[in-house]
Scaffold this active site. Structure first.
Site, PDB file in Angstrom:
ATOM      1  N   PRO A  67       0.823  -1.208   0.000  1.00 17.30           N
ATOM      2  CA  PRO A  67       0.000   0.000   0.000  1.00 17.30           C
ATOM      3  C   PRO A  67       0.857   1.258   0.000  1.00 17.30           C
ATOM      4  CG  PRO A  67      -0.815  -1.592   1.594  1.00 17.30           C
ATOM      5  CD  PRO A  67       0.500  -2.115   1.112  1.00 17.30           C
ATOM      6  N   GLU A  68       0.461   2.237  -0.797  1.00 22.21           N
ATOM      7  CA  GLU A  68       1.202   3.494  -0.861  1.00 22.21           C
ATOM      8  C   GLU A  68       0.575   4.508   0.090  1.00 22.21           C
ATOM      9  OE1 GLU A  68       2.468   4.776  -4.722  1.00 22.21           O
ATOM     10  OE2 GLU A  68       2.284   2.759  -5.575  1.00 22.21           O
TER      11      GLU A  68
ATOM     12  N   LYS B 221       3.993   5.506   4.987  1.00 17.88           N
ATOM     13  CA  LYS B 221       3.281   4.235   4.870  1.00 17.88           C
ATOM     14  C   LYS B 221       2.990   3.615   6.233  1.00 17.88           C
ATOM     15  CE  LYS B 221       5.412   3.258   0.379  1.00 17.88           C
ATOM     16  NZ  LYS B 221       6.174   2.292  -0.428  1.00 17.88           N
TER      17      LYS B 221
ATOM     18  N   CYS C  34       1.553   3.058 -25.524  1.00 20.93           N
ATOM     19  CA  CYS C  34       1.529   4.245 -24.672  1.00 20.93           C
ATOM     20  C   CYS C  34       0.305   5.073 -25.017  1.00 20.93           C
ATOM     21  CB  CYS C  34       2.808   5.050 -24.897  1.00 20.93           C
ATOM     22  SG  CYS C  34       2.823   6.669 -24.097  1.00 20.93           S
TER      23      CYS C  34
ATOM     24  N   CYS D 152       1.864   8.353 -26.944  1.00 16.20           N
ATOM     25  CA  CYS D 152       2.587   8.339 -28.223  1.00 16.20           C
ATOM     26  C   CYS D 152       2.421   7.066 -29.025  1.00 16.20           C
ATOM     27  CB  CYS D 152       4.070   8.595 -27.984  1.00 16.20           C
ATOM     28  SG  CYS D 152       4.938   7.159 -27.293  1.00 16.20           S
TER      29      CYS D 152
ATOM     30  N   CYS E  52       7.675   4.473 -20.770  1.00 17.23           N
ATOM     31  CA  CYS E  52       7.554   4.541 -22.230  1.00 17.23           C
ATOM     32  C   CYS E  52       8.911   4.963 -22.794  1.00 17.23           C
ATOM     33  CB  CYS E  52       6.479   5.540 -22.643  1.00 17.23           C
ATOM     34  SG  CYS E  52       6.464   5.847 -24.434  1.00 17.23           S
TER      35      CYS E  52
ATOM     36  N   CYS F 288       8.434   8.490 -24.744  1.00 17.68           N
ATOM     37  CA  CYS F 288       8.113   9.658 -23.914  1.00 17.68           C
ATOM     38  C   CYS F 288       9.168   9.895 -22.832  1.00 17.68           C
ATOM     39  CB  CYS F 288       6.756   9.470 -23.249  1.00 17.68           C
ATOM     40  SG  CYS F 288       5.347   9.431 -24.376  1.00 17.68           S
TER      41      CYS F 288
END
Length: 276
Positions: free
Chosen positions: A2-3, A56, A239, A242, A261, A264
């Site tokens: 969990p963030e 956290k 992506c 792009c 990506c 990008c």
């Protein structure tokens, strides 16, 4: 794992259920990776005076100046139940149970649960080492950048997960923030200007704050299933910006998954080159 947005939301839910309530029963049980089991009998008869997230970590404070600290790691979660309501997970997985006349809070499968006095809390080494919390109202960008600079030799994708530099961010928001700022996750910290690091942190903070309300995590602004994220979990798919195929790789000593990506977020600059 969990963030910070998940822990912030958990604190909000538990605060509404527990704050100002008197604990009528409290217990803890051993679990995988936990060498010590806190004696929660000291919480019975005490009033919950605070519930807050710190990166956290979740902190629940009581009127006898004790604080329960939990860290959920990969598998843990807090649940709130009404008295008599069936639990969604087996009781054998309950690490901590706090009961009040109005609600029951259950922490399942948490490897870290400890009960600390005010003095012990102030000295707790993990909490003392935490960097600025991205979801804190007084988040200090300059201090976070300074701490990132101390992680010499690390790549930005790995450094952002070092909680001693900046707390609350995990793999999802790391990958998404770097994508939105067009920074390759394998770029050495030394190759990035302070302005770039500040922009990545600002974006990570915005994404975390936008997801504290619960539900499916969204960074694209589109809440429909399968459309909520820019890069995370989309390896081998085009992506959204792009059309190039999103890539994934393991990064750092802990081999944590990173998504990016290649068009990008072009390759890291050459040694000595700084990107703005």
């Amino acid at each position: 794992m969990p963030e910070g947005d998940t822990i912030y939301r958990t604190a909000t839910v538990l605060r509404s259920a527990l704050l100002g309530r008197v604990v009528t029963a409290a217990r803890a049980r051993p679990g995988p990776g936990r060498a010590r089991v806190p004696d929660l009998d000291r919480l019975v008869g005490q009033t919950v005076t605070g519930v807050e997230s710190q990166g956290k970590h979740l902190l629940i404070r009581f009127s006898n100046h004790l604080t329960l600290r939990t860290h959920l790691r990969m598998r843990g979660s807090w649940h709130r139940y009404a008295p008599g309501e069936p639990w969604q997970r087996p009781a054998a997985q309950a690490t901590v149970v706090l009961e009040t006349p109005q609600a029951i809070a259950v922490c399942f499968s948490a490897p870290t649960a400890e009960l600390l006095s005010d003095t012990e809390l102030a000295r707790q080494p993990v909490l003392r080492a935490l960097g600025p919390d991205l979801l804190s109202a007084d988040f200090d960008t300059d201090e976070a950048v300074r701490r990132l600079r101390e992680l010499r030799g690390l790549e930005i994708g790995d450094a952002l997960l070092e909680q001693r530099a900046v707390s609350g961010i995990g793999n999802v928001h790391k990958s998404e923030a770097l994508f939105l700022e067009r920074v390759n996750p394998f770029t050495p910290l030394a190759a990035l200007a302070d302005e770039t690091l500040g922009a990545v942190l600002a974006t990570a903070r915005r994404l975390l704050a936008a997801n504290v309300g619960g539900g499916r995590r969204v960074t694209t602004g589109l809440s429909r299933p399968g459309q909520g994220l820019w890069a995370y979990g989309r390896a081998g798919r085009p992506c959204r910006r792009c059309g190039a195929l999103v890539r994934t790789a393991r990064q750092g000593e802990l081999a944590r998954t990173t998504y990016w990506c290649p068009r990008c977020q072009p390759d890291a600059p050459r040694p000595g080159e700084r990107r703005f």
